[in-house]
Structures are given as structure tokens and as C-alpha cells.
Scaffold this motif. Sequence first.
Motif, PDB file in Angstrom:
ATOM      1  N   LEU A 255       0.830  -1.204   0.000  1.00  0.00           N
ATOM      2  CA  LEU A 255       0.000   0.000   0.000  1.00  0.00           C
ATOM      3  C   LEU A 255       0.864   1.253   0.000  1.00  0.00           C
ATOM      4  CD1 LEU A 255      -2.775  -1.050   2.548  1.00  0.00           C
ATOM      5  CD2 LEU A 255      -2.984  -0.908   0.059  1.00  0.00           C
ATOM      6  N   GLY A 256       1.988   1.219   0.706  1.00  0.00           N
ATOM      7  CA  GLY A 256       2.903   2.352   0.707  1.00  0.00           C
ATOM      8  C   GLY A 256       3.509   2.617  -0.655  1.00  0.00           C
ATOM      9  N   GLU A 257       3.585   1.572  -1.468  1.00  0.00           N
ATOM     10  CA  GLU A 257       4.086   1.716  -2.833  1.00  0.00           C
ATOM     11  C   GLU A 257       2.970   2.058  -3.811  1.00  0.00           C
ATOM     12  OE1 GLU A 257       7.759  -1.479  -2.226  1.00  0.00           O
ATOM     13  OE2 GLU A 257       6.012  -2.054  -3.408  1.00  0.00           O
ATOM     14  N   ALA A 258       1.777   2.330  -3.276  1.00  0.00           N
ATOM     15  CA  ALA A 258       0.616   2.752  -4.063  1.00  0.00           C
ATOM     16  C   ALA A 258       0.156   1.686  -5.053  1.00  0.00           C
ATOM     17  CB  ALA A 258       0.902   4.067  -4.778  1.00  0.00           C
ATOM     18  N   ARG A 259       0.326   0.417  -4.697  1.00  0.00           N
ATOM     19  CA  ARG A 259      -0.218  -0.641  -5.538  1.00  0.00           C
ATOM     20  C   ARG A 259      -1.738  -0.655  -5.412  1.00  0.00           C
ATOM     21  NH1 ARG A 259       3.831  -5.677  -6.026  1.00  0.00           N
ATOM     22  NH2 ARG A 259       5.773  -4.691  -5.363  1.00  0.00           N
ATOM     23  N   PRO A 260      -2.470  -1.024  -6.468  1.00  0.00           N
ATOM     24  CA  PRO A 260      -3.915  -1.168  -6.363  1.00  0.00           C
ATOM     25  C   PRO A 260      -4.267  -2.166  -5.270  1.00  0.00           C
ATOM     26  CG  PRO A 260      -3.215  -1.261  -8.657  1.00  0.00           C
ATOM     27  CD  PRO A 260      -1.966  -1.302  -7.832  1.00  0.00           C
ATOM     28  N   VAL A 261      -5.449  -1.998  -4.671  1.00  0.00           N
ATOM     29  CA  VAL A 261      -5.816  -2.797  -3.508  1.00  0.00           C
ATOM     30  C   VAL A 261      -5.771  -4.294  -3.804  1.00  0.00           C
ATOM     31  CG1 VAL A 261      -7.694  -3.390  -1.932  1.00  0.00           C
ATOM     32  CG2 VAL A 261      -7.157  -0.995  -2.388  1.00  0.00           C
ATOM     33  N   ARG A 262      -6.349  -4.716  -4.920  1.00  0.00           N
ATOM     34  CA  ARG A 262      -6.359  -6.144  -5.234  1.00  0.00           C
ATOM     35  C   ARG A 262      -4.934  -6.686  -5.350  1.00  0.00           C
ATOM     36  NH1 ARG A 262      -9.910  -9.899  -7.323  1.00  0.00           N
ATOM     37  NH2 ARG A 262     -11.509  -8.335  -7.722  1.00  0.00           N
ATOM     38  N   GLU A 263      -4.071  -5.948  -6.023  1.00  0.00           N
ATOM     39  CA  GLU A 263      -2.687  -6.384  -6.173  1.00  0.00           C
ATOM     40  C   GLU A 263      -1.979  -6.410  -4.825  1.00  0.00           C
ATOM     41  OE1 GLU A 263       1.496  -4.694  -8.032  1.00  0.00           O
ATOM     42  OE2 GLU A 263      -0.374  -4.203  -9.078  1.00  0.00           O
ATOM     43  N   ALA A 264      -2.227  -5.396  -3.995  1.00  0.00           N
ATOM     44  CA  ALA A 264      -1.591  -5.338  -2.679  1.00  0.00           C
ATOM     45  C   ALA A 264      -2.001  -6.527  -1.820  1.00  0.00           C
ATOM     46  CB  ALA A 264      -1.965  -4.029  -1.987  1.00  0.00           C
ATOM     47  N   LEU A 265      -3.287  -6.874  -1.844  1.00  0.00           N
ATOM     48  CA  LEU A 265      -3.772  -8.005  -1.054  1.00  0.00           C
ATOM     49  C   LEU A 265      -3.201  -9.322  -1.563  1.00  0.00           C
ATOM     50  CD1 LEU A 265      -7.498  -6.923  -0.698  1.00  0.00           C
ATOM     51  CD2 LEU A 265      -5.814  -7.004   1.143  1.00  0.00           C
ATOM     52  N   SER A 266      -3.113  -9.468  -2.873  1.00  0.00           N
ATOM     53  CA  SER A 266      -2.570 -10.685  -3.449  1.00  0.00           C
ATOM     54  C   SER A 266      -1.078 -10.810  -3.160  1.00  0.00           C
ATOM     55  CB  SER A 266      -2.825 -10.694  -4.960  1.00  0.00           C
ATOM     56  OG  SER A 266      -2.359 -11.881  -5.547  1.00  0.00           O
ATOM     57  N   TRP A 267      -0.373  -9.706  -3.218  1.00  0.00           N
ATOM     58  CA  TRP A 267       1.068  -9.695  -2.936  1.00  0.00           C
ATOM     59  C   TRP A 267       1.316 -10.076  -1.477  1.00  0.00           C
ATOM     60  CZ3 TRP A 267       5.146  -6.747  -0.617  1.00  0.00           C
ATOM     61  CH2 TRP A 267       6.398  -6.848  -1.262  1.00  0.00           C
ATOM     62  N   ALA A 268       0.504  -9.505  -0.574  1.00  0.00           N
ATOM     63  CA  ALA A 268       0.629  -9.828   0.851  1.00  0.00           C
ATOM     64  C   ALA A 268       0.274 -11.287   1.116  1.00  0.00           C
ATOM     65  CB  ALA A 268      -0.263  -8.905   1.672  1.00  0.00           C
ATOM     66  N   ALA A 269      -0.741 -11.802   0.418  1.00  0.00           N
ATOM     67  CA  ALA A 269      -1.115 -13.212   0.577  1.00  0.00           C
ATOM     68  C   ALA A 269      -0.002 -14.134   0.108  1.00  0.00           C
ATOM     69  CB  ALA A 269      -2.401 -13.490  -0.200  1.00  0.00           C
ATOM     70  N   THR A 270       0.716 -13.721  -0.924  1.00  0.00           N
ATOM     71  CA  THR A 270       1.857 -14.508  -1.392  1.00  0.00           C
ATOM     72  C   THR A 270       2.928 -14.587  -0.311  1.00  0.00           C
ATOM     73  OG1 THR A 270       1.453 -13.879  -3.699  1.00  0.00           O
ATOM     74  CG2 THR A 270       3.659 -14.666  -3.156  1.00  0.00           C
ATOM     75  N   ALA A 271       3.205 -13.450   0.343  1.00  0.00           N
ATOM     76  CA  ALA A 271       4.191 -13.442   1.420  1.00  0.00           C
ATOM     77  C   ALA A 271       3.760 -14.360   2.562  1.00  0.00           C
ATOM     78  CB  ALA A 271       4.379 -12.013   1.934  1.00  0.00           C
ATOM     79  N   ALA A 272       2.486 -14.290   2.950  1.00  0.00           N
ATOM     80  CA  ALA A 272       1.988 -15.130   4.034  1.00  0.00           C
ATOM     81  C   ALA A 272       2.046 -16.605   3.661  1.00  0.00           C
ATOM     82  CB  ALA A 272       0.562 -14.727   4.393  1.00  0.00           C
ATOM     83  N   ALA A 273       1.713 -16.925   2.413  1.00  0.00           N
ATOM     84  CA  ALA A 273       1.752 -18.319   1.962  1.00  0.00           C
ATOM     85  C   ALA A 273       3.170 -18.875   1.998  1.00  0.00           C
ATOM     86  CB  ALA A 273       1.179 -18.425   0.553  1.00  0.00           C
ATOM     87  N   LEU A 274       4.140 -18.055   1.664  1.00  0.00           N
ATOM     88  CA  LEU A 274       5.530 -18.488   1.758  1.00  0.00           C
ATOM     89  C   LEU A 274       5.913 -18.754   3.212  1.00  0.00           C
ATOM     90  CD1 LEU A 274       7.102 -16.012  -0.809  1.00  0.00           C
ATOM     91  CD2 LEU A 274       7.094 -18.504  -1.028  1.00  0.00           C
ATOM     92  N   SER A 275       5.416 -17.915   4.122  1.00  0.00           N
ATOM     93  CA  SER A 275       5.812 -18.046   5.533  1.00  0.00           C
ATOM     94  C   SER A 275       5.272 -19.313   6.172  1.00  0.00           C
ATOM     95  CB  SER A 275       5.352 -16.817   6.326  1.00  0.00           C
ATOM     96  OG  SER A 275       3.963 -16.855   6.598  1.00  0.00           O
ATOM     97  N   VAL A 276       4.059 -19.737   5.815  1.00  0.00           N
ATOM     98  CA  VAL A 276       3.474 -20.910   6.481  1.00  0.00           C
ATOM     99  C   VAL A 276       4.126 -22.210   6.034  1.00  0.00           C
ATOM    100  CG1 VAL A 276       1.254 -19.746   6.757  1.00  0.00           C
ATOM    101  CG2 VAL A 276       1.584 -21.300   4.819  1.00  0.00           C
TER     102      VAL A 276
END
Length: 297
Positions: A255-276
Motif C-alpha cells: 500500500l505504501g508503494e501505491a499498488r492497487p488494492v487487489r494487487e496489494a492483497l494478493s502480494w501480501a497473501a503470497t508473502a503469508a503463503a511463503l511463511s506458512v
Amino acid sequence: MTDIVVLGSTNMDLVAYVEKAPQRGETVTGREFRTVPGGKGANQAIAAARAGATVSMIGAVGNDAFGSRLRATLEHSGVNTDHLRTTEGPSGTAHIVVDAEGGNSIVVVPGANATVDRVLPRDEGCIASADSLLLQLETPLSAVLAGARTARAHGVRTILTPAPAQPLPPELLAATDLLVPNEHEAAALTGLTDPREAAAALLERVPEVVVTLGAAGSLYAARGAEPLTVPAPRVTAVDSTGAGDTFVGALAVALGEARPVREALSWAATAAALSVQRAGASASMPYRPEIEAGYAS
């Protein structure tokens, strides 16, 4: 590069891995034990730093061996610890049981985190210069509220993770820009078990809500807009500890990089999926090149 400040907890996670978590009065044999630096504040700070932000941590550790290790872990991940105080007594600890399916149960003992009950004058400038302030509820509410008010006064986006779930004062919600509960915390805050209904109710108190849904992804809701559901990558979980904090840290960066909301949520979900897919909380958090590669695949 986005500039993020985290005001929150630092804990040493004492993690026991078992086939099945014990019931009350039951003793089980674990297969492994680890000590892993964690705490919701430190986790979010590490996640955001590894995802590419400039991050500063406001909080406290004890003058014990855990405190030294917690500080070193933050610094190793690139987090500025100039505002991380050292207090007399023990650091915070989290006692975690992780079962064979990656689920967990947690007991948190605050330790030094209990001393983080206000925002110090030297912390105010740090918050004022940030793009976003990340808050959670493992430190006293007085500090969380003071941080949110400071951020609001300086036009800094405030992202609040309402965990552990507890009643929130109206003045804290009034100073919150984005609330990120999981579905259980959303239900606790509203009394509504349906995430969409809970999100709609929360929008009466804050302008934006993201309800995390575990393996099902996340639900975004904002005033005057249609709700948006974004799926999470399908992976086999090894340990879900810290996944929510990974999501929030990465989301704040996106969000700080001004990504669109859908992209930001998907990007964050990718990070979380890697962590689990890895053991531990902070130890499992991915670096930006891994997130970018996973998001692109």
C-alpha cells in the motif's frame, strides 16, 4: 522506498511441535522444541523490512539474554532499533504449541512489553516522518492509542491489527485508517460470525477493513465500495505462526508503494503463503525477491 514505523511487542517464542495439541489436564510428547524471536510488533517489523520497506521499531525488551537476541534479530533483518528500549526484568515470551496440521495455540507473557504504556517525546518524530504506523494489542492500550493519535495528527496512515482480540475504545478506532482483523477477531469485535457482515459493521467505525480468512484469502471492504475477496495461494502449511503478521507487514509495504488494492492483497497473501511453509514466526518470513517470484508465478 516506503517508510514504516511499528509500535508494538517483541517476544521470544518458545515453540513446541506436537502431533496433536493437549487437552486440559492432558500431557503429550512433543517432537521438537525451538526458541524463535517473535511478538506481533517485531514480526510485522521484520516482515515489512524483508518486503522492502525502511522500518523502525518502537517497543521494549528486557535486560536478559532473550532481549539481546530479539534486538539482534531485528537489526539483522534491517529494522532500526534506536527506539527499542531496554528495561529491567524479563523480555516478553510467547508459549506456542504447533500441531501436525500447522495450527497453533499461544500463551503470551508480556514482560518488558507491559512497560510500553505511552509514546515518548523522541518517538513522536519517528512516527511523524513515516508513511504508515503499524499497531497491535500486545502492549498497553494507552500506548496504542497515543501512537494512533500521533499518526493521525501528522497525516500518517494507521494500520491496526486488533490482536489479541479485546474491546476497543471508540477513540482508537476513530484514529485508525485500516483495521486488519482475522475472521475470529472480526467476530469478537462485532458479534457477527459472517466475515462480510462483520466487515460491514466495522465500516461504521473505521474507513477500511481487511478481514484475513486464512487459507481462503482475505476480504477487503471500504466505505462506498463493493467488498472485494482475494484468494490466497494454495500451499501445504507447516507452521502458521506469524502468517497474519507477515500479511500485514507485506500489505503495508504494498500500500505504501501505491499498488492497487487487489494487487496489494494478493502480494501480501503470497508473502503469508511463503511463511506458512516454514517453521517459526520471524524465521519464516520471506524476503522481497521471494515474494516477487511467488507473486509472478
